[in-house]
Design an enzyme around this catalytic site. Structure first.
Site, PDB file in Angstrom:
ATOM      1  N   GLU A  74       1.843   5.436  -0.744  1.00  0.00           N
ATOM      2  CA  GLU A  74       1.571   4.027  -1.072  1.00  0.00           C
ATOM      3  C   GLU A  74       0.080   3.675  -1.117  1.00  0.00           C
ATOM      4  O   GLU A  74      -0.351   2.642  -0.632  1.00  0.00           O
ATOM      5  CB  GLU A  74       2.284   3.100  -0.075  1.00  0.00           C
ATOM      6  CG  GLU A  74       3.775   3.299  -0.004  1.00  0.00           C
ATOM      7  CD  GLU A  74       4.432   3.270  -1.369  1.00  0.00           C
ATOM      8  OE1 GLU A  74       3.956   2.540  -2.247  1.00  0.00           O
ATOM      9  OE2 GLU A  74       5.424   3.992  -1.558  1.00  0.00           O
ATOM     10  N   GLY A  75      -0.686   4.573  -1.698  1.00  0.00           N
ATOM     11  CA  GLY A  75      -2.127   4.357  -1.781  1.00  0.00           C
ATOM     12  C   GLY A  75      -2.825   5.121  -0.680  1.00  0.00           C
ATOM     13  O   GLY A  75      -2.604   4.867   0.505  1.00  0.00           O
TER      14      GLY A  75
END
Length: 599
Positions: free
Chosen positions: A438-439
């Site tokens: 997620e990043g």
């Protein structure tokens, strides 16, 4: 196998004594709930964790998903877990009544997620489903809601998020997947997606993909991205044109298949359904991504929790050598290794990371709840801004420092920690993906420094400073805590000075220089925030000790809180001095120049 993977007393302390979760029931949206319903939900999750997840930790890791004849088979325990968690109502517990949920605060469902992932993070399926279903609930048409939400939150259908493509990792502006409108209002989908967690498996009846693509003729870049629901099976039971092209063989979290999927590769007949309006897909997906970032932080904290309790149990039981001051007394028995200062230091580090991370995550979740449910416009806005500021930190610190903590857990076991006979080698493998999910840490750090600290004209930092100030004032009332209140104030002032220095660089227009050490800024900021959380815990513990519990176990629990706070302030917070030195250094060594230095 370790006996414990989390501490229920600590969970109750953070939920009810520090973060006052019961107060959320004062808001109309949560008014049907109280401590009893919160505890019932947590107890249900704990039973599932203890009976259907934790006993299968090793099995799920050893028996990885297999792709045969285009189908993915996963460990049978996963089907049983999904059935139980779906029937319990846990997946959609924080959904609105209108969408089939129980309107439970995210503060409670975050706690539930922490417990489940501490038991067995190789069963990381339901968070994806909840996030995908929530996107449909918030942005989908009534038809899409009726068609998908109930089956998803009941655990019958799996949800995924399909973002990453072979040529476009975190750079979503470069995605090439396409969507062609058809006369009946549906879309023909084409493209490939990679690293899709739970992207195909046999533990649910259907897989519902939330898929980013460009409608033909859409603008380039992020402004032209739309969001689609793409089911594996259509309503009539026929199979959509989705191909499972391969499973990635991962270092850890092996129970969850990470898929390479092809859409429209066979008959050019993959059908999807537009969510919301065209070209707004990325803004919709960011909702799921932000929610998932908190979920990843919880996963990092949860895996670290399981590793810590395994190491703590081992350190209490494993005899080796003698106290350093009694080294020559060979006629005395060996002592448990927890009595050696270096081992105790490693355990205190792990404890400080686990309990500091969970406190931060519950604080962040509480802001989420207030931003959603508060009737006070000012409180609602402030909670939203604090949520925005803390989300990249809540995602990053538990994962980055969780890796370090689990490394120390392995060290506590010595050579045994490197073997499969004990679970920490698995936890070490499992946690490594969390700073990437997620990043990456670099992306979260650039988000923090490049966007969040200047949000609303810098109001986010002002609000956080006010929260720090409340804690510092409260701690200053106690002689034992006054020193730590002053230390937090000094460090907060140092962080403010570093931030001002970096923003001045941003003002010159040299964004590359401004953000070149954003990850170091993230670490400095995180250490301050977690120190704040530890001081909050110490205040509550001190108040309880002064009031007097009359219970030795309770007194030891509260004393342990204060002792661990002191550890964090004396061992971890001083790292900010070195970080501040680097962040204000004018020498830049990592930016590409015309004459590139050979690496």
């Amino acid at each position: 196998m370790a006996k414990n993977f989390f501490n229920k007393r600590n969970v109750n302390f953070l939920l009810y004594e520090v973060h006052k979760a019961e107060d959320l029931a004062q808001h109309g949206y949560f008014s049907d709930h109280n401590r009893e319903t919160f505890d019932m939900t947590i107890d249900a999750a704990t039973q599932i964790a203890e009976n259907l997840m934790f006993p299968f930790l090793k099995e799920v890791d050893k028996n990885q998903p297999e792709l045969k004849d285009g189908k993915v088979k996963v460990h049978p325990a996963i089907r049983n877990y999904l059935k139980a968690v779906g029937e319990s109502g846990i997946i959609g517990a924080d959904f609105s009544y209108e969408n089939g949920g129980a309107q439970m605060p995210m503060t409670i469902t975050s706690t539930v997620g922490y417990i489940l992932m501490a038991a067995n993070n190789g069963m990381m399926y339901t968070g994806l489903t909840a996030g995908a279903a929530r996107l449909i609930a918030n942005f989908g048409s009534d038809e899409l809601k009726a068609k998908y939400i109930d089956n998803m939150i009941s655990g019958k259908w799996q949800g995924t998020m399909c973002l990453t493509e072979p040529q476009a990792g975190s750079s979503l502006s470069d995605i090439t997947s396409s969507a062609e409108p058809l006369e009946d209002g549906t879309y023909k989908i084409r493209g490939q997606k990679i690293f899709i967690s739970a992207g195909d498996h046999d533990a649910t009846e259907n897989i519902i993909h939330l898929f980013l693509a460009r409608i033909k003729g859409a603008p380039k870049g992020t402004k032209g991205i739309s969001l689609f629901v793409v089911p594996k099976y259509h309503a009539d039971g026929t199979e959509n044109d989705i191909t499972s092209m391969g499973i990635y063989h991962k270092m850890g979290q092996k129970g969850v298949p990470a898929m390479h999927l092809g859409f429209g590769d066979n008959a050019d007949n993959c059908i999807g359904f537009l969510v919301g309006e065209p070209n707004k897909g990325l803004s919709y997906m960011f909702q799921m991504m932000n929610e998932a970032r908190i979920g990843v932080g919880l996963t990092g904290a949860a895996i670290t929790s399981a590793a810590y309790y395994a190491a703590l149990e081992y350190a209490k039981e494993r005899p080796q050598s003698r106290r350093l001051n009694l080294k020559t007394a060979l006629d005395t028995p060996q002592i448990p290794i927890i009595q050696h200062p270096d081992v105790k230091r490693m355990l205190l580090f792990q404890k400080s990371v686990v309990e500091g991370s969970l406190s931060l995550l519950l604080e962040t979740s509480r802001y989420f709840d207030l931003a959603e449910a508060s009737d006070d416009p000012e409180e609602k806005e402030n909670a939203h801004l604090l949520l925005e500021l803390l989300t990249p930190i809540a995602k990053t610190f538990p994962c980055e420092y969780g890796m370090k903590a689990i490394s120390d857990a392995v060290q506590c076991f010595g050579g045994y920690g490197f073997t499969e006979d004990f679970p920490v080698e698995q936890y070490y493998r499992d946690v490594r993906i969390t700073p990437i999910y997620e990043g990456t840490t670099g992306i979260q750090s650039q988000d923090l420094l490049g966007r969040k600290v200047t949000l609303a004209g810098g109001k986010t930092l002002q609000l956080l400073a006010q929260e720090f100030g409340k804690t510092i004032t409260a701690a200053s009332a106690y002689d034992e805590l006054k020193k730590y209140a002053n230390l937090l104030q000094e460090n907060a002032s140092r962080l403010q000075a570093v931030t001002k220095h970096l923003l001045e660089i941003a003002g010159t227009g040299d964004i590359e220089k401004f953000l070149s050490d954003a990850t170091l800024y993230m670490e400095m900021f995180s250490l301050n925030v977690v120190a704040w959380q530890w001081l909050k815990q110490a205040i509550v513990a001190k108040q309880a000790l002064l009031t007097g519990t009359g219970n030795n176990d309770e007194e030891e629990f509260y004393e342990s809180k204060i002792h661990t706070m002191k550890y964090f302030f004396h061992y971890e917070l001083p790292k900010t001095l070195g970080l501040a030195t680097r962040l204000t250094d004018t020498e830049v060594l990592t930016i590409m120049t015309e004459r590139e230095v050979v690496m």
